[in-house]
Design a protein around this motif. Structure first.
Motif, PDB file in Angstrom:
ATOM      1  N   LYS A   2       0.868  -1.200  -0.125  1.00 42.19           N
ATOM      2  CA  LYS A   2       0.026  -0.091  -0.066  1.00 42.19           C
ATOM      3  C   LYS A   2       0.812   1.227  -0.095  1.00 42.19           C
ATOM      4  O   LYS A   2       0.680   2.282  -0.748  1.00 42.19           O
ATOM      5  CB  LYS A   2      -0.957  -0.106   1.203  1.00 42.19           C
ATOM      6  N   LYS A   3       1.774   1.289   0.860  1.00 42.63           N
ATOM      7  CA  LYS A   3       2.744   2.366   0.905  1.00 42.63           C
ATOM      8  C   LYS A   3       3.589   2.382  -0.560  1.00 42.63           C
ATOM      9  O   LYS A   3       3.961   3.694  -0.964  1.00 42.63           O
ATOM     10  CB  LYS A   3       3.660   2.281   1.894  1.00 42.63           C
ATOM     11  N   PHE A   4       3.795   1.532  -1.008  1.00 38.79           N
ATOM     12  CA  PHE A   4       4.536   1.482  -2.243  1.00 38.79           C
ATOM     13  C   PHE A   4       3.783   2.144  -3.580  1.00 38.79           C
ATOM     14  O   PHE A   4       4.322   2.867  -4.199  1.00 38.79           O
ATOM     15  CB  PHE A   4       5.204  -0.058  -2.876  1.00 38.79           C
ATOM     16  N   MET A   5       2.479   1.658  -3.308  1.00 34.44           N
ATOM     17  CA  MET A   5       1.659   2.368  -4.305  1.00 34.44           C
ATOM     18  C   MET A   5       1.304   3.867  -4.102  1.00 34.44           C
ATOM     19  O   MET A   5       1.235   4.873  -5.202  1.00 34.44           O
ATOM     20  CB  MET A   5       0.155   1.574  -4.402  1.00 34.44           C
ATOM     21  N   LEU A   6       1.308   4.380  -2.738  1.00 33.02           N
ATOM     22  CA  LEU A   6       1.154   5.883  -2.508  1.00 33.02           C
ATOM     23  C   LEU A   6       2.417   6.457  -2.936  1.00 33.02           C
ATOM     24  O   LEU A   6       2.284   7.565  -3.478  1.00 33.02           O
ATOM     25  CB  LEU A   6       0.919   5.766  -0.889  1.00 33.02           C
ATOM     26  N   PHE A   7       3.593   5.879  -2.587  1.00 38.67           N
ATOM     27  CA  PHE A   7       4.787   6.490  -3.339  1.00 38.67           C
ATOM     28  C   PHE A   7       4.775   6.713  -4.497  1.00 38.67           C
ATOM     29  O   PHE A   7       5.223   7.708  -5.055  1.00 38.67           O
ATOM     30  CB  PHE A   7       6.070   5.637  -2.564  1.00 38.67           C
ATOM     31  N   ILE A   8       4.289   5.547  -5.428  1.00 33.67           N
ATOM     32  CA  ILE A   8       4.476   5.809  -6.958  1.00 33.67           C
ATOM     33  C   ILE A   8       3.577   6.828  -7.427  1.00 33.67           C
ATOM     34  O   ILE A   8       3.965   7.715  -8.572  1.00 33.67           O
ATOM     35  CB  ILE A   8       4.194   4.563  -7.437  1.00 33.67           C
ATOM     36  N   ILE A   9       2.241   6.920  -6.821  1.00 36.52           N
ATOM     37  CA  ILE A   9       1.375   7.801  -7.315  1.00 36.52           C
ATOM     38  C   ILE A   9       1.712   9.173  -6.876  1.00 36.52           C
ATOM     39  O   ILE A   9       1.405  10.088  -7.556  1.00 36.52           O
ATOM     40  CB  ILE A   9      -0.246   7.616  -6.380  1.00 36.52           C
ATOM     41  N   GLY A  10       2.184   9.308  -5.739  1.00 37.01           N
ATOM     42  CA  GLY A  10       3.077  10.821  -5.289  1.00 37.01           C
ATOM     43  C   GLY A  10       3.803  10.955  -6.036  1.00 37.01           C
ATOM     44  O   GLY A  10       4.204  12.300  -6.285  1.00 37.01           O
ATOM     45  N   LEU A  11       5.049  10.273  -6.564  1.00 35.69           N
ATOM     46  CA  LEU A  11       5.903  10.604  -7.698  1.00 35.69           C
ATOM     47  C   LEU A  11       5.544  10.929  -9.033  1.00 35.69           C
ATOM     48  O   LEU A  11       5.912  12.186  -9.245  1.00 35.69           O
ATOM     49  CB  LEU A  11       6.726   9.565  -7.552  1.00 35.69           C
ATOM     50  N   ILE A  12       4.396  10.226  -9.221  1.00 39.22           N
ATOM     51  CA  ILE A  12       3.911  10.706 -10.666  1.00 39.22           C
ATOM     52  C   ILE A  12       3.411  12.102 -10.411  1.00 39.22           C
ATOM     53  O   ILE A  12       3.344  13.003 -11.203  1.00 39.22           O
ATOM     54  CB  ILE A  12       2.729  10.021 -10.928  1.00 39.22           C
ATOM     55  N   ALA A  13       2.333  12.417  -9.149  1.00 40.93           N
ATOM     56  CA  ALA A  13       1.946  13.684  -9.220  1.00 40.93           C
ATOM     57  C   ALA A  13       2.838  14.852  -8.992  1.00 40.93           C
ATOM     58  O   ALA A  13       2.469  15.991  -9.368  1.00 40.93           O
ATOM     59  CB  ALA A  13       0.936  13.495  -7.932  1.00 40.93           C
ATOM     60  N   TYR A  69      -3.829  24.629 -18.473  1.00 45.69           N
ATOM     61  CA  TYR A  69      -3.167  23.224 -17.941  1.00 45.69           C
ATOM     62  C   TYR A  69      -2.761  23.271 -16.588  1.00 45.69           C
ATOM     63  O   TYR A  69      -2.545  22.385 -15.792  1.00 45.69           O
ATOM     64  CB  TYR A  69      -1.899  22.932 -18.769  1.00 45.69           C
ATOM     65  N   ALA A  70      -3.052  24.716 -15.997  1.00 46.44           N
ATOM     66  CA  ALA A  70      -2.391  24.780 -14.430  1.00 46.44           C
ATOM     67  C   ALA A  70      -3.503  24.244 -13.660  1.00 46.44           C
ATOM     68  O   ALA A  70      -3.056  23.920 -12.443  1.00 46.44           O
ATOM     69  CB  ALA A  70      -2.552  26.231 -13.970  1.00 46.44           C
ATOM     70  N   VAL A  71      -4.814  23.580 -14.231  1.00 43.01           N
ATOM     71  CA  VAL A  71      -5.599  23.110 -13.385  1.00 43.01           C
ATOM     72  C   VAL A  71      -5.086  21.758 -13.115  1.00 43.01           C
ATOM     73  O   VAL A  71      -5.388  21.353 -11.958  1.00 43.01           O
ATOM     74  CB  VAL A  71      -7.104  23.288 -14.017  1.00 43.01           C
ATOM     75  N   ILE A  72      -4.447  21.137 -14.144  1.00 42.51           N
ATOM     76  CA  ILE A  72      -3.809  19.725 -13.910  1.00 42.51           C
ATOM     77  C   ILE A  72      -3.183  19.799 -12.871  1.00 42.51           C
ATOM     78  O   ILE A  72      -2.713  18.814 -11.989  1.00 42.51           O
ATOM     79  CB  ILE A  72      -3.467  19.391 -15.381  1.00 42.51           C
ATOM     80  N   GLY A  73      -2.038  20.921 -12.785  1.00 40.54           N
ATOM     81  CA  GLY A  73      -0.973  21.172 -11.800  1.00 40.54           C
ATOM     82  C   GLY A  73      -1.770  21.095 -10.398  1.00 40.54           C
ATOM     83  O   GLY A  73      -1.376  20.772  -9.387  1.00 40.54           O
ATOM     84  N   LEU A  74      -2.908  22.179 -10.424  1.00 41.07           N
ATOM     85  CA  LEU A  74      -3.671  22.132  -9.021  1.00 41.07           C
ATOM     86  C   LEU A  74      -4.233  20.696  -8.740  1.00 41.07           C
ATOM     87  O   LEU A  74      -4.167  20.512  -7.533  1.00 41.07           O
ATOM     88  CB  LEU A  74      -4.636  23.248  -9.250  1.00 41.07           C
ATOM     89  N   ALA A  75      -4.587  19.928  -9.530  1.00 41.96           N
ATOM     90  CA  ALA A  75      -5.126  18.743  -9.038  1.00 41.96           C
ATOM     91  C   ALA A  75      -4.129  17.946  -8.764  1.00 41.96           C
ATOM     92  O   ALA A  75      -4.244  16.998  -7.633  1.00 41.96           O
ATOM     93  CB  ALA A  75      -5.864  18.088 -10.195  1.00 41.96           C
ATOM     94  N   ALA A  76      -2.813  17.947  -9.081  1.00 41.63           N
ATOM     95  CA  ALA A  76      -1.666  17.137  -8.862  1.00 41.63           C
ATOM     96  C   ALA A  76      -1.229  17.542  -7.396  1.00 41.63           C
ATOM     97  O   ALA A  76      -0.899  16.624  -6.437  1.00 41.63           O
ATOM     98  CB  ALA A  76      -0.514  17.247 -10.028  1.00 41.63           C
ATOM     99  N   ALA A  77      -1.402  18.762  -7.205  1.00 42.21           N
ATOM    100  CA  ALA A  77      -0.919  19.387  -5.907  1.00 42.21           C
ATOM    101  C   ALA A  77      -1.992  18.785  -4.753  1.00 42.21           C
ATOM    102  O   ALA A  77      -1.474  18.351  -3.850  1.00 42.21           O
ATOM    103  CB  ALA A  77      -0.888  20.805  -5.961  1.00 42.21           C
ATOM    104  N   VAL A  79      -3.671  16.016  -5.151  1.00 39.48           N
ATOM    105  CA  VAL A  79      -3.240  14.634  -5.057  1.00 39.48           C
ATOM    106  C   VAL A  79      -2.218  14.423  -4.053  1.00 39.48           C
ATOM    107  O   VAL A  79      -2.189  13.423  -3.198  1.00 39.48           O
ATOM    108  CB  VAL A  79      -3.147  13.840  -6.369  1.00 39.48           C
ATOM    109  N   LEU A  80      -0.939  15.103  -4.187  1.00 30.37           N
ATOM    110  CA  LEU A  80      -0.221  15.049  -3.280  1.00 30.37           C
ATOM    111  C   LEU A  80      -0.288  15.312  -1.847  1.00 30.37           C
ATOM    112  O   LEU A  80       0.013  14.603  -0.837  1.00 30.37           O
ATOM    113  CB  LEU A  80       1.107  16.012  -3.407  1.00 30.37           C
ATOM    114  N   TYR A  81      -1.236  16.450  -1.340  1.00 33.58           N
ATOM    115  CA  TYR A  81      -1.991  16.489  -0.238  1.00 33.58           C
ATOM    116  C   TYR A  81      -2.594  15.439   0.226  1.00 33.58           C
ATOM    117  O   TYR A  81      -2.327  15.070   1.669  1.00 33.58           O
ATOM    118  CB  TYR A  81      -2.783  17.580  -0.228  1.00 33.58           C
ATOM    119  N   VAL A  82      -3.449  14.745  -0.463  1.00 33.71           N
ATOM    120  CA  VAL A  82      -4.115  13.600   0.151  1.00 33.71           C
ATOM    121  C   VAL A  82      -3.462  12.568   0.479  1.00 33.71           C
ATOM    122  O   VAL A  82      -3.215  11.736   1.282  1.00 33.71           O
ATOM    123  CB  VAL A  82      -5.220  13.218  -1.020  1.00 33.71           C
ATOM    124  N   ILE A  83      -2.265  12.251  -0.357  1.00 38.09           N
ATOM    125  CA  ILE A  83      -1.168  11.014  -0.242  1.00 38.09           C
ATOM    126  C   ILE A  83      -0.406  11.429   1.208  1.00 38.09           C
ATOM    127  O   ILE A  83      -0.512  10.550   1.794  1.00 38.09           O
ATOM    128  CB  ILE A  83      -0.254  10.771  -1.495  1.00 38.09           C
TER     129      ILE A  83
END
Length: 119
Positions: A2-13, A69-77, A79-83
């Motif tokens: 579970k932590k590995f998947m969170l790490f990978i998703i966080g890295l992509i975000a 495209y900045a909205v995509i960046g805000l969504a990534a931010a 996602v990082l917060y949730v992770i």
């Protein structure tokens, strides 16, 4: 796992956030400039001045829309917060389960004393 998947998703975000950092800054600046143009439009008394501010506002609005495209960046931010929150929640659960396993009163006393010293 579970932590590995969170790490990978966080890295992509994180990479998505870094890739969209420029458009995010330009979007923020253009929104601020739109606010300034609106305030100047309201203050203007002449018709020519109001037309000039409307034209300036439309130009700045086109810049803001181009940086959508900045909205995509805000969504990534976000996602990082949730992770990060999920990671801290898992860490807290591990700490609670680890401290529950320890029944030694002196170990718990030392832990509580250290917590009290931090306050």
């Amino acid at each position: 796992m579970k932590k590995f998947m969170l790490f990978i998703i966080g890295l992509i975000a994180l990479f998505v956030l870094l890739a969209n950092l420029g458009p995010m800054v330009l979007l923020g600046v253009s929104v601020w400039l739109l606010y300034v143009v609106f305030k100047q439009f309201i203050k203007s008394d002449s018709t020519a001045g109001k037309i000039g501010w409307v034209i300036a506002g439309l130009l700045i609005l086109s810049i803001a829309v181009a940086n959508g495209y900045a909205v995509i960046g805000l969504a990534a931010a976000y996602v990082l917060y949730v992770i990060y929150k999920k990671w801290q929640e898992d860490k807290l659960e591990e700490d609670v389960s680890f401290s529950a396993k320890q029944d030694d009163p002196f170990t718990n006393f030392e832990k509580q004393w250290a917590e009290m010293k931090n306050y």
